[in-house]
Design a protein around this motif. Structure first.
Motif, PDB file in Angstrom:
ATOM      1  N   ARG A  11      -0.290-146.853  39.821  1.00 20.23           N
ATOM      2  CA  ARG A  11       1.085-147.188  39.609  1.00 20.23           C
ATOM      3  C   ARG A  11       1.542-145.843  38.592  1.00 20.23           C
ATOM      4  O   ARG A  11       1.053-145.425  37.832  1.00 20.23           O
ATOM      5  CB  ARG A  11       0.974-148.241  38.522  1.00 20.23           C
ATOM      6  CG  ARG A  11       2.572-148.767  38.161  1.00 20.23           C
ATOM      7  CD  ARG A  11       2.459-150.110  37.168  1.00 20.23           C
ATOM      8  NE  ARG A  11       2.032-151.160  38.091  1.00 20.23           N
ATOM      9  CZ  ARG A  11       2.490-152.122  38.708  1.00 20.23           C
ATOM     10  NH1 ARG A  11       4.052-151.673  38.769  1.00 20.23           N
ATOM     11  NH2 ARG A  11       2.188-153.035  39.360  1.00 20.23           N
ATOM     12  N   ARG A  12       2.743-145.464  39.433  1.00 22.66           N
ATOM     13  CA  ARG A  12       3.412-144.241  38.735  1.00 22.66           C
ATOM     14  C   ARG A  12       4.848-144.796  38.846  1.00 22.66           C
ATOM     15  O   ARG A  12       5.589-145.516  39.596  1.00 22.66           O
ATOM     16  CB  ARG A  12       3.239-143.047  39.472  1.00 22.66           C
ATOM     17  CG  ARG A  12       1.752-142.791  39.424  1.00 22.66           C
ATOM     18  CD  ARG A  12       1.562-141.224  39.439  1.00 22.66           C
ATOM     19  NE  ARG A  12       0.193-140.670  39.280  1.00 22.66           N
ATOM     20  CZ  ARG A  12      -0.502-140.290  40.173  1.00 22.66           C
ATOM     21  NH1 ARG A  12      -0.394-140.178  41.283  1.00 22.66           N
ATOM     22  NH2 ARG A  12      -1.781-139.815  39.632  1.00 22.66           N
ATOM     23  N   VAL A  26       1.045-140.812  32.227  1.00 25.74           N
ATOM     24  CA  VAL A  26       0.765-140.661  30.552  1.00 25.74           C
ATOM     25  C   VAL A  26      -0.911-140.455  30.748  1.00 25.74           C
ATOM     26  O   VAL A  26      -1.439-141.121  31.516  1.00 25.74           O
ATOM     27  CB  VAL A  26       0.803-141.808  29.756  1.00 25.74           C
ATOM     28  CG1 VAL A  26       0.303-141.750  28.464  1.00 25.74           C
ATOM     29  CG2 VAL A  26       2.131-142.327  29.650  1.00 25.74           C
ATOM     30  N   LYS A  27      -1.450-139.176  30.071  1.00 21.23           N
ATOM     31  CA  LYS A  27      -2.736-139.156  30.020  1.00 21.23           C
ATOM     32  C   LYS A  27      -3.032-138.700  28.576  1.00 21.23           C
ATOM     33  O   LYS A  27      -2.544-137.769  28.045  1.00 21.23           O
ATOM     34  CB  LYS A  27      -3.281-138.080  31.057  1.00 21.23           C
ATOM     35  CG  LYS A  27      -4.514-137.833  31.105  1.00 21.23           C
ATOM     36  CD  LYS A  27      -4.599-136.461  32.283  1.00 21.23           C
ATOM     37  CE  LYS A  27      -6.189-136.326  32.699  1.00 21.23           C
ATOM     38  NZ  LYS A  27      -6.353-135.388  33.708  1.00 21.23           N
ATOM     39  N   LYS A  28      -4.092-139.705  27.954  1.00 21.34           N
ATOM     40  CA  LYS A  28      -4.319-139.120  26.620  1.00 21.34           C
ATOM     41  C   LYS A  28      -3.131-139.320  25.552  1.00 21.34           C
ATOM     42  O   LYS A  28      -3.064-138.120  24.979  1.00 21.34           O
ATOM     43  CB  LYS A  28      -5.294-137.825  26.426  1.00 21.34           C
ATOM     44  CG  LYS A  28      -6.729-138.021  27.270  1.00 21.34           C
ATOM     45  CD  LYS A  28      -7.546-136.704  27.005  1.00 21.34           C
ATOM     46  CE  LYS A  28      -8.593-137.002  27.780  1.00 21.34           C
ATOM     47  NZ  LYS A  28      -9.330-135.840  27.566  1.00 21.34           N
ATOM     48  N   ASN A  29      -2.418-140.209  25.814  1.00 18.95           N
ATOM     49  CA  ASN A  29      -1.175-140.491  24.909  1.00 18.95           C
ATOM     50  C   ASN A  29      -0.219-139.249  24.926  1.00 18.95           C
ATOM     51  O   ASN A  29       0.631-139.262  24.137  1.00 18.95           O
ATOM     52  CB  ASN A  29      -1.603-140.501  23.544  1.00 18.95           C
ATOM     53  CG  ASN A  29      -2.402-141.933  23.180  1.00 18.95           C
ATOM     54  OD1 ASN A  29      -2.108-142.854  23.935  1.00 18.95           O
ATOM     55  ND2 ASN A  29      -3.343-141.738  22.412  1.00 18.95           N
ATOM     56  N   THR A  30      -0.213-138.528  26.158  1.00 19.55           N
ATOM     57  CA  THR A  30       0.713-137.342  26.283  1.00 19.55           C
ATOM     58  C   THR A  30       1.482-137.877  27.777  1.00 19.55           C
ATOM     59  O   THR A  30       0.833-138.156  28.755  1.00 19.55           O
ATOM     60  CB  THR A  30       0.167-136.347  26.369  1.00 19.55           C
ATOM     61  OG1 THR A  30      -0.595-135.881  25.198  1.00 19.55           O
ATOM     62  CG2 THR A  30       0.879-135.006  26.626  1.00 19.55           C
ATOM     63  N   VAL A  31       2.841-137.620  27.573  1.00 21.92           N
ATOM     64  CA  VAL A  31       3.778-138.025  28.977  1.00 21.92           C
ATOM     65  C   VAL A  31       3.645-136.579  29.843  1.00 21.92           C
ATOM     66  O   VAL A  31       4.137-135.522  29.039  1.00 21.92           O
ATOM     67  CB  VAL A  31       5.019-138.285  28.478  1.00 21.92           C
ATOM     68  CG1 VAL A  31       5.771-138.819  29.919  1.00 21.92           C
ATOM     69  CG2 VAL A  31       4.906-139.676  27.864  1.00 21.92           C
TER      70      VAL A  31
END
Length: 72
Positions: A11-12, A26-31
């Motif tokens: 899902r994107r 989002v990856k490790k709380n970074t957009v």
């Protein structure tokens, strides 16, 4: 056109803003934002598949392909 939809679905959220096509994730709380492409230079094809409705393919001018499924 892609005949086999046996792919991994993630899902994107894709955006179209002033003719620019991109998505965020989002990856490790970074957009992060993907590469940005001019939608007018992309080729769009409908994919007919009984198992997945509302699928289509977008190919940009460099040959990168996304297979997307719309939601209702």
């Amino acid at each position: 056109m892609v005949n086999n939809l046996n792919v991994t679905w993630n899902r994107r959220y894709f955006m179209l803003n002033q003719g620019r096509f991109y998505y965020s994730f989002v990856k490790k709380n970074t957009v992060f934002t993907s590469d940005v492409f001019n939608i007018l230079l992309c080729r769009i094809n409908i994919i007919k598949n009984e198992e997945r409705k509302y699928c289509f393919q977008i190919m940009n001018s460099t040959g990168k392909i996304w297979i997307l499924q719309g939601e209702c």
